[in-house]
Design a protein around this motif. Structure first.
Motif, mmCIF file in Angstrom:
data_model
loop_
_atom_site.group_PDB
_atom_site.id
_atom_site.type_symbol
_atom_site.label_atom_id
_atom_site.label_comp_id
_atom_site.label_asym_id
_atom_site.label_seq_id
_atom_site.Cartn_x
_atom_site.Cartn_y
_atom_site.Cartn_z
ATOM 1 N N GLN A 36 0.810 -1.218 0.000
ATOM 2 C CA GLN A 36 0.000 0.000 0.000
ATOM 3 C C GLN A 36 0.845 1.271 0.000
ATOM 4 O OE1 GLN A 36 -3.190 0.232 -0.520
ATOM 5 N NE2 GLN A 36 -3.359 -1.989 -0.657
ATOM 6 N N ALA A 37 2.111 1.158 -0.405
ATOM 7 C CA ALA A 37 2.999 2.332 -0.420
ATOM 8 C C ALA A 37 2.450 3.426 -1.339
ATOM 9 C CB ALA A 37 4.402 1.928 -0.859
ATOM 10 N N PHE A 38 1.866 3.038 -2.470
ATOM 11 C CA PHE A 38 1.303 4.028 -3.389
ATOM 12 C C PHE A 38 0.155 4.792 -2.733
ATOM 13 C CE2 PHE A 38 -1.877 5.162 -6.598
ATOM 14 C CZ PHE A 38 -1.120 6.030 -7.378
ATOM 15 N N THR A 39 -0.685 4.089 -2.001
ATOM 16 C CA THR A 39 -1.817 4.732 -1.340
ATOM 17 C C THR A 39 -1.340 5.677 -0.246
ATOM 18 O OG1 THR A 39 -3.119 2.762 -1.795
ATOM 19 C CG2 THR A 39 -4.027 4.309 -0.208
ATOM 20 N N ARG A 40 -0.337 5.245 0.517
ATOM 21 C CA ARG A 40 0.222 6.125 1.551
ATOM 22 C C ARG A 40 0.831 7.374 0.916
ATOM 23 N NH1 ARG A 40 2.024 1.145 3.513
ATOM 24 N NH2 ARG A 40 4.119 1.546 2.751
ATOM 25 N N GLN B 80 -5.089 17.973 -8.845
ATOM 26 C CA GLN B 80 -4.193 16.969 -8.267
ATOM 27 C C GLN B 80 -4.800 16.364 -7.008
ATOM 28 O OE1 GLN B 80 -0.676 19.498 -7.806
ATOM 29 N NE2 GLN B 80 0.446 18.010 -9.061
ATOM 30 N N LEU B 81 -5.402 17.207 -6.181
ATOM 31 C CA LEU B 81 -6.038 16.733 -4.955
ATOM 32 C C LEU B 81 -7.175 15.771 -5.279
ATOM 33 C CD1 LEU B 81 -6.304 16.839 -1.872
ATOM 34 C CD2 LEU B 81 -7.768 18.844 -2.172
ATOM 35 N N LYS B 82 -7.942 16.089 -6.289
ATOM 36 C CA LYS B 82 -9.045 15.220 -6.704
ATOM 37 C C LYS B 82 -8.529 13.845 -7.103
ATOM 38 C CE LYS B 82 -12.716 14.809 -10.095
ATOM 39 N NZ LYS B 82 -12.630 14.500 -11.477
ATOM 40 N N VAL B 83 -7.458 13.801 -7.871
ATOM 41 C CA VAL B 83 -6.879 12.520 -8.308
ATOM 42 C C VAL B 83 -6.393 11.721 -7.100
ATOM 43 C CG1 VAL B 83 -4.943 11.490 -9.574
ATOM 44 C CG2 VAL B 83 -6.283 13.328 -10.616
ATOM 45 N N ASN B 84 -5.683 12.376 -6.191
ATOM 46 C CA ASN B 84 -5.181 11.681 -4.997
ATOM 47 C C ASN B 84 -6.327 11.192 -4.116
ATOM 48 O OD1 ASN B 84 -2.420 11.816 -5.498
ATOM 49 N ND2 ASN B 84 -2.285 13.870 -4.659
ATOM 50 N N GLU C 179 -9.341 10.422 -5.041
ATOM 51 C CA GLU C 179 -9.984 9.286 -5.711
ATOM 52 C C GLU C 179 -9.163 8.015 -5.551
ATOM 53 O OE1 GLU C 179 -10.515 10.712 -9.695
ATOM 54 O OE2 GLU C 179 -12.420 11.685 -9.210
ATOM 55 N N ASN C 180 -7.832 8.127 -5.644
ATOM 56 C CA ASN C 180 -6.968 6.947 -5.464
ATOM 57 C C ASN C 180 -7.110 6.382 -4.053
ATOM 58 O OD1 ASN C 180 -6.010 7.069 -8.082
ATOM 59 N ND2 ASN C 180 -4.211 8.264 -7.521
ATOM 60 N N VAL C 181 -7.052 7.250 -3.060
ATOM 61 C CA VAL C 181 -7.171 6.800 -1.675
ATOM 62 C C VAL C 181 -8.561 6.212 -1.429
ATOM 63 C CG1 VAL C 181 -7.185 7.541 0.746
ATOM 64 C CG2 VAL C 181 -5.410 8.374 -0.800
ATOM 65 N N ASN C 182 -9.591 6.876 -1.930
ATOM 66 C CA ASN C 182 -10.957 6.394 -1.744
ATOM 67 C C ASN C 182 -11.150 5.020 -2.386
ATOM 68 O OD1 ASN C 182 -13.749 6.736 -0.891
ATOM 69 N ND2 ASN C 182 -14.185 6.881 -3.078
ATOM 70 N N THR C 183 -10.638 4.839 -3.591
ATOM 71 C CA THR C 183 -10.763 3.546 -4.273
ATOM 72 C C THR C 183 -10.135 2.436 -3.448
ATOM 73 O OG1 THR C 183 -10.749 4.638 -6.423
ATOM 74 C CG2 THR C 183 -10.200 2.289 -6.386
#
Length: 153
Positions: free
Chosen positions: A47-51, A107-111, A113-117
C-alpha cells in the motif's frame, strides 16, 4: 497524520509542516507506523502508493490553505481598498494564482480518488464480503455511526 511530539522521543520535534511531512514520509518508508493513525490495511508494504497519495493530498491541502488564506487575502485586501482599480492592478497576480489553485485542486481530486478507491476495496468491499480486515480497523459501532451520519446528510 504524523507522529506526535509527546512522549520520550529523543529527537527534537520538526519545526514546520513540511519537515513534519518529510518525517512522516520517512517513517512510513521505514515501516514505522507507531502513532500514525493509519488503518491496518494501509500499513502493508503493497500500500505504499496509497500512503504516498495520502501524504501528497495532505501536502496539497496545506498548499491550498496557504494560497487561499494568505496570498488570496492580500489580493482581496488590495481590491477592497482600491475597488475596480485595485482589481485591475491585482489581475497580474490573480490569474496565475487561479491557475495554480485549479491545478492543485485537480491533483487533490486525483489523490483523493486513489485513496478512496483503495479504502473502498480494503474495507467496504471486504466487510460486505464478510472477510477479515487488518487491525486497527473501524469497529461495528464506528461503522454504524458513520452510516447514520451519512443517512442524515
Amino acid at each position: 497524520l504524523g507522529f506526535g511530539g509527546g512522549g520520550s522521543n529523543a529527537e527534537s520535534p520538526p519545526v514546520g509542516f513540511k519537515e513534519q511531512l518529510e518525517l512522516t514520509k520517512a517513517k512510513f518508508e521505514s515501516g514505522d507506523f507507531s502513532n500514525c493513525g493509519l488503518p491496518g490495511a494501509l500499513r502493508q508494504p503493497k500500500q505504499a502508493f496509497t500512503r504516498a497519495a495520502l501524504l501528497d493530498a495532505v501536502r496539497l491541502l496545506h498548499d491550498l490553505m496557504y494560497l487561499l488564506g494568505e496570498v488570496f487575502e492580500h489580493i482581496r485586501g488590495v481590491t477592497d481598498c482600491l475597488g475596480d482599480y485595485g482589481m485591475i492592478r491585482a489581475a497580474f497576480w490573480l490569474h496565475p494564482l487561479l491557475e495554480s489553485l485549479a491545478h492543485k485542486v485537480q491533483q487533490l481530486k486525483v489523490n483523493a480518488e486513489n485513496v478512496n478507491t483503495e479504502m473502498v476495496k480494503l474495507y467496504v468491499e471486504a466487510c460486505a464480503r464478510q472477510e477479515k480486515v487488518e487491525k486497527p480497523a473501524p469497529t461495528q459501532k464506528m461503522q454504524n455511526r458513520a452510516r447514520a451520519s451519512w443517512l442524515r446528510a
